[in-house]
Enzyme design. Structure first.
Site, short mmCIF file in Angstrom:
data_model
loop_
_atom_site.label_atom_id
_atom_site.label_comp_id
_atom_site.label_asym_id
_atom_site.label_seq_id
_atom_site.Cartn_x
_atom_site.Cartn_y
_atom_site.Cartn_z
N LEU A 1 4.85 4.03 7.15
CA LEU A 1 5.70 3.60 6.05
C LEU A 1 7.05 4.31 6.00
O LEU A 1 7.97 3.82 5.35
CB LEU A 1 4.97 3.83 4.71
CG LEU A 1 3.59 3.18 4.55
CD1 LEU A 1 3.03 3.46 3.17
CD2 LEU A 1 3.66 1.69 4.82
N GLN B 1 9.68 7.86 7.73
CA GLN B 1 9.90 8.92 8.70
C GLN B 1 10.53 10.11 7.99
O GLN B 1 11.10 9.97 6.91
CB GLN B 1 10.79 8.44 9.85
CG GLN B 1 12.17 7.96 9.45
CD GLN B 1 12.86 7.23 10.59
OE1 GLN B 1 12.27 6.37 11.27
NE2 GLN B 1 14.12 7.56 10.82
N LYS C 1 11.82 12.50 3.29
CA LYS C 1 11.02 11.37 3.73
C LYS C 1 11.74 10.08 3.33
O LYS C 1 12.02 9.87 2.15
CB LYS C 1 9.63 11.45 3.07
CG LYS C 1 8.65 10.37 3.49
CD LYS C 1 7.29 10.64 2.87
CE LYS C 1 6.27 9.58 3.25
NZ LYS C 1 4.94 9.89 2.66
N ASP D 1 -6.22 10.29 2.44
CA ASP D 1 -5.68 10.07 3.78
C ASP D 1 -5.55 11.40 4.53
O ASP D 1 -4.48 11.74 5.05
CB ASP D 1 -4.31 9.38 3.68
CG ASP D 1 -3.93 8.63 4.95
OD1 ASP D 1 -4.82 8.42 5.80
OD2 ASP D 1 -2.76 8.27 5.10
#
Length: 445
Positions: free
Chosen positions: A85, A87, A102, A239
């Site tokens: 989603l 980098q 980000k 996650d």
């Protein structure tokens, strides 16, 4: 292998939600052939397609109205890493702070709806032709979680809440957990500015030893951290793959400190699910078949597939799950036994698909979390029996819930007594008031 590579190429070419689906596939080692799992796991975590610097500038202009070099004193145009989603770039603020920025991939928010609809159509069409082949549960989970992951302000709030939970609910462990500080003044829904965190990969055994740390201590810390989150906090990082965790030495010690990254995907567990999940793990560790069945049914597995659910959670066959030996849940790592597990996946493919389609989405995320943690533990060489840590924490959580339930019953009892006492007092007051007026009517003062 050829098909796995084709699927990998498809995910990379389309990006976004397709890479998220590829990451999920990389965790389904209890359902899919080894070639798919290994291919996706090796490529979908931190080797994703990179946005150009011009695309990064477009995001900055749309979100902050300024270019990166106007917002920061320095901004590295080459990203540190790229994920499905977003980098991450390094930057330096005008007051000299080194930070990580980000940046969401361009047009992802706009294309996510269309991509989700496309995958939904394909999966539903396949299910229509082959009713037993039902992967709609996988898309439902992504559809539910993706909007939250695309909101970086939500990620920042999750990050702060997670650390606050450790400080309040697990104070003894809090000093060994670290999350990045959020710079809210530079953050928007598609840009997240964070403290730059040093560390080595959580599965890089060589780098861990070079820091003077022991892989066994790291494995123990990872297990303790997520056991506390799941069984006691009820607010879970869903996650926790290797790219989202780093390790460094706790300042002034030779103890490991775990750095948690990417806080976009969290789930709050409702009390019933948290209680059943904690009770299930306690029962699994103590090989209590009656309680295993009870809690599996409580989590939605049904009385026909509860044994399969327990097997997926532990990656062990039922006869091993109910074995009374202390290491009955330790997953062996020989080629023969891996092949045996893969054989089970092939043999019970349709049953596994049925089970995954009936489980609540939050339980699917707990399964994913469990799979990620198992992969990290295996990469570290499975140096400690993490199930003993799970047993200790889940047992403590179950005891706390039972005490809380007992206190709740006591308070309800006292509340009822208090209400009855107040009603009695009100009736007595009314009666005395009536007697007083009656006496006055008779001429008494």
């Amino acid at each position: 292998m050829r098909c796995a590579n084709r699927l990998q190429a498809l995910c990379f070419k389309n990006g976004g939600i397709y890479i998220k689906l590829g990451q999920h596939i990389g965790q389904l080692d209890y359902l899919l052939p080894e070639e798919y799992v290994k291919t996706m796991r090796a490529s979908m975590l931190d080797k994703c397609p990179v946005s150009t610097y011009k695309q990064v500038c477009d995001v900055f202009l749309a979100q902050l109205g300024r270019l990166p070099n106007e917002v920061f004193e320095e901004f590295d145009q080459v990203p540190l890493a790229s994920a499905s989603l977003a980098q991450v770039h390094t930057a330096k603020t005008f007051d000299g702070q080194k930070i990580a920025v980000k940046v969401q991939h361009m047009h992802l928010t706009d294309s996510a709806v269309a991509d989700t609809a496309t995958v939904d159509f394909i999966v539903s069409l396949v299910h229509w032709f082959f009713p037993s082949f039902d992967y709609r549960w996988l898309l439902a989970e992504v559809r539910d979680s993706l909007p939250k992951e695309l909101d970086f302000l939500n990620e920042g709030r999750n990050c702060e809440k997670a650390m606050e939970n450790f400080k309040k609910l697990s104070p003894k462990l809090a000093s060994q957990i670290s999350v990045p500080h959020i710079y809210w003044e530079y953050s928007t829904q598609r840009i997240l500015a964070m403290e730059y965190m040093d560390g080595v990969g959580v599965t890089d055994v060589g780098a861990i030893k070079a820091l003077g740390l022991q892989p066994a201590d790291v494995a123990r810390l990872v297990s303790q951290t997520f056991s506390e989150m799941i069984f006691r906090h009820g607010f879970v990082h869903c996650d926790p793959h290797a790219a989202n965790m780093m390790v460094r030495a706790k300042p002034g010690t030779k103890e490991p400190q775990l750095v948690l990254l990417d806080h976009g995907l969290y789930k709050s567990l409702d009390p019933a699910i948290q209680s059943n999940y904690a009770g299930l793990w306690k029962a699994l560790v103590f090989a209590d078949s009656k309680k295993i069945k009870e809690h599996c049914i409580g989590l939605g597995a049904g009385d026909d597939l509860y044994a399969l659910f327990a097997a997926i959670l532990t990656m062990r066959p039922w006869d091993k799950i109910v074995d009374q030996s202390i290491d009955h849940l330790v997953v062996p790592d020989t080629p023969e036994e891996r092949e045996e597990l893969q054989g089970y996946a092939s043999q019970y493919f349709w049953e596994v698909s049925d089970l995954l389609s009936r489980l609540p989405r939050v339980v699917l995320l707990l399964l994913k979390t469990n799979d990620c943690l198992r992969a990290v533990d295996n990469a570290l060489g499975a140096p400690v029996n993490t199930y003993l840590i799970v047993a200790r924490t889940s047992s403590k959580a179950v005891s706390e819930m039972e005490r809380k339930g007992s206190f709740s019953q006591v308070w309800k009892f006292w509340d009822k007594l208090d209400l009855e006492f107040r009603l009695l007092t009100w009736k007595a007051t009314a009666l005395l008031f009536g007697i007083k007026h009656f006496m006055k009517s008779l001429g008494f003062s």
